[in-house]
Scaffold this motif. Structure first.
Motif, PDB file in Angstrom:
ATOM      1  N   ARG A  24      13.426   4.101  65.274  1.00 51.23           N
ATOM      2  CA  ARG A  24      13.667   2.832  64.623  1.00 51.23           C
ATOM      3  C   ARG A  24      12.597   2.333  63.609  1.00 51.23           C
ATOM      4  NH1 ARG A  24      17.053  -1.150  67.612  1.00 51.23           N
ATOM      5  NH2 ARG A  24      15.638  -2.604  66.659  1.00 51.23           N
ATOM      6  N   ALA A  25      12.832   1.718  62.918  1.00 53.64           N
ATOM      7  CA  ALA A  25      11.904   1.081  61.884  1.00 53.64           C
ATOM      8  C   ALA A  25      10.970  -0.120  62.534  1.00 53.64           C
ATOM      9  CB  ALA A  25      12.510   0.673  60.592  1.00 53.64           C
ATOM     10  N   ASP A  26      11.679  -0.837  63.099  1.00 53.05           N
ATOM     11  CA  ASP A  26      11.018  -2.063  63.692  1.00 53.05           C
ATOM     12  C   ASP A  26      10.133  -1.867  65.030  1.00 53.05           C
ATOM     13  OD1 ASP A  26      13.048  -1.338  65.410  1.00 53.05           O
ATOM     14  OD2 ASP A  26      13.861  -3.553  65.698  1.00 53.05           O
ATOM     15  N   ASN A  27      10.523  -0.751  65.673  1.00 53.81           N
ATOM     16  CA  ASN A  27       9.647  -0.567  67.100  1.00 53.81           C
ATOM     17  C   ASN A  27       9.294   0.785  67.066  1.00 53.81           C
ATOM     18  OD1 ASN A  27      11.811   0.623  67.969  1.00 53.81           O
ATOM     19  ND2 ASN A  27      12.221  -1.406  69.407  1.00 53.81           N
ATOM     20  N   GLY A  28       9.445   1.881  66.335  1.00 48.00           N
ATOM     21  CA  GLY A  28       9.201   3.038  66.431  1.00 48.00           C
ATOM     22  C   GLY A  28       9.687   3.844  67.775  1.00 48.00           C
ATOM     23  N   VAL A 106      16.139  15.001  74.940  1.00 48.28           N
ATOM     24  CA  VAL A 106      16.245  13.399  74.891  1.00 48.28           C
ATOM     25  C   VAL A 106      15.621  12.688  75.932  1.00 48.28           C
ATOM     26  CG1 VAL A 106      18.242  11.888  75.550  1.00 48.28           C
ATOM     27  CG2 VAL A 106      18.703  13.801  74.023  1.00 48.28           C
ATOM     28  N   GLN A 107      15.304  13.584  77.057  1.00 52.02           N
ATOM     29  CA  GLN A 107      14.809  12.833  78.252  1.00 52.02           C
ATOM     30  C   GLN A 107      13.005  12.628  78.004  1.00 52.02           C
ATOM     31  OE1 GLN A 107      16.510  15.049  81.404  1.00 52.02           O
ATOM     32  NE2 GLN A 107      16.538  13.230  82.496  1.00 52.02           N
ATOM     33  N   THR A 108      12.440  13.591  77.307  1.00 54.02           N
ATOM     34  CA  THR A 108      11.075  13.409  77.067  1.00 54.02           C
ATOM     35  C   THR A 108      10.655  12.513  75.652  1.00 54.02           C
ATOM     36  OG1 THR A 108      11.313  15.619  75.870  1.00 54.02           O
ATOM     37  CG2 THR A 108      10.405  15.631  77.880  1.00 54.02           C
ATOM     38  N   THR A 109      12.052  12.298  74.929  1.00 54.62           N
ATOM     39  CA  THR A 109      11.592  11.658  73.434  1.00 54.62           C
ATOM     40  C   THR A 109      12.123  10.232  73.689  1.00 54.62           C
ATOM     41  OG1 THR A 109      12.298  13.739  72.407  1.00 54.62           O
ATOM     42  CG2 THR A 109      12.242  11.892  71.257  1.00 54.62           C
ATOM     43  N   MET A 110      13.157   9.786  74.549  1.00 57.27           N
ATOM     44  CA  MET A 110      13.445   8.561  74.643  1.00 57.27           C
ATOM     45  C   MET A 110      13.079   7.798  75.839  1.00 57.27           C
ATOM     46  SD  MET A 110      17.497   9.149  73.459  1.00 57.27           S
ATOM     47  CE  MET A 110      17.953   8.701  71.871  1.00 57.27           C
ATOM     48  N   THR A 111      13.066   6.585  75.885  1.00 58.87           N
ATOM     49  CA  THR A 111      13.070   5.821  77.118  1.00 58.87           C
ATOM     50  C   THR A 111      14.151   5.886  77.604  1.00 58.87           C
ATOM     51  OG1 THR A 111      13.667   3.845  76.256  1.00 58.87           O
ATOM     52  CG2 THR A 111      11.429   4.092  75.875  1.00 58.87           C
ATOM     53  N   GLU A 112      13.945   5.490  79.170  1.00 57.08           N
ATOM     54  CA  GLU A 112      14.976   5.593  80.223  1.00 57.08           C
ATOM     55  C   GLU A 112      16.124   5.437  79.885  1.00 57.08           C
ATOM     56  OE1 GLU A 112      15.375   4.976  84.982  1.00 57.08           O
ATOM     57  OE2 GLU A 112      14.331   3.664  83.985  1.00 57.08           O
TER      58      GLU A 112
END
Length: 141
Positions: A24-28, A106-112
Motif C-alpha cells: 500500500r502507498a499510504d502505509n507501506g 504470506v505469513q512472513t510478509t503480511m501482518t496477522e
C-alpha cells in the motif's frame, strides 16, 4: 447511531498457487488488493474494480471466503477467492508494488489480520467470520 463501512478484497490465486498482493502507498503494508465498496455496487463488482484499479489484473470472482470486522474502526471486509483472467501487473496511486507470493511467504510478509484472509481463502471449508483490532485477531466470545 454508529456507522459501519464495508470493504471488499480479492485473494487472487494463479494456477501455480501464487497469491496477488500489493504494498500500500499510504502505509507501506502488504495486503490483498481491495477497498471500500461503493454505495450502489454489488460486492463482486466492487472486488473486480478494486483489484483492477490497484494491480492492473482482471479477475473472475469464485466465492466468498470470509467476513472480517475491524472492531476499532467499524470496517467490515468481505473477502473473495478469485482467479486472474487477464491484464498485466502495474502499480497505481494506491500501490507501490504488486507481487505474487507463495502461500508460505504470506505469513512472513503480511501482518496477522491480512495473512489470515489469504490463508482462510486457500482453505476450502465454509467462509470464515473473524474479528480483529486492526492488527491482531480477537478471540471468539
Amino acid at each position: 447511531m454508529p456507522l459501519h463501512s464495508v470493504s471488499v478484497a480479492g485473494i487472487v490465486v494463479r494456477d501455480d498457487g501464487r497469491v496477488l498482493v500489493i504494498r500500500r502507498a499510504d502505509n507501506g503494508t502488504w495486503e490483498p488488493p481491495g477497498g471500500v465498496l461503493e454505495l450502489d455496487e454489488r460486492p463482486e463488482d466492487g472486488v473486480v474494480r478494486e483489484v483492477l484499479e490497484e494491480t492492473g489484473i482482471s479477475i473472475a470472482v469464485e466465492r466468498l471466503t470470509g467476513v472480517y470486522k475491524n472492531m476499532s474502526r467499524g470496517v467490515v471486509a468481505l473477502v473473495f477467492l478469485c482467479r486472474p483472467v487477464g491484464g498485466q501487473e502495474e502499480t497505481s496511486a494506491e500501490s507501490t508494488a504488486v507481487e505474487w507470493l507463495l502461500p508460505h511467504e504470506v505469513q512472513t510478509t503480511m501482518t496477522e489480520v491480512y495473512a489470515v484472509r489469504v490463508l482462510d481463502a486457500l482453505d476450502s471449508s465454509a467462509p470464515h467470520v473473524r474479528s480483529h483490532d486492526g492488527r491482531h485477531l480477537l478471540e471468539s466470545a
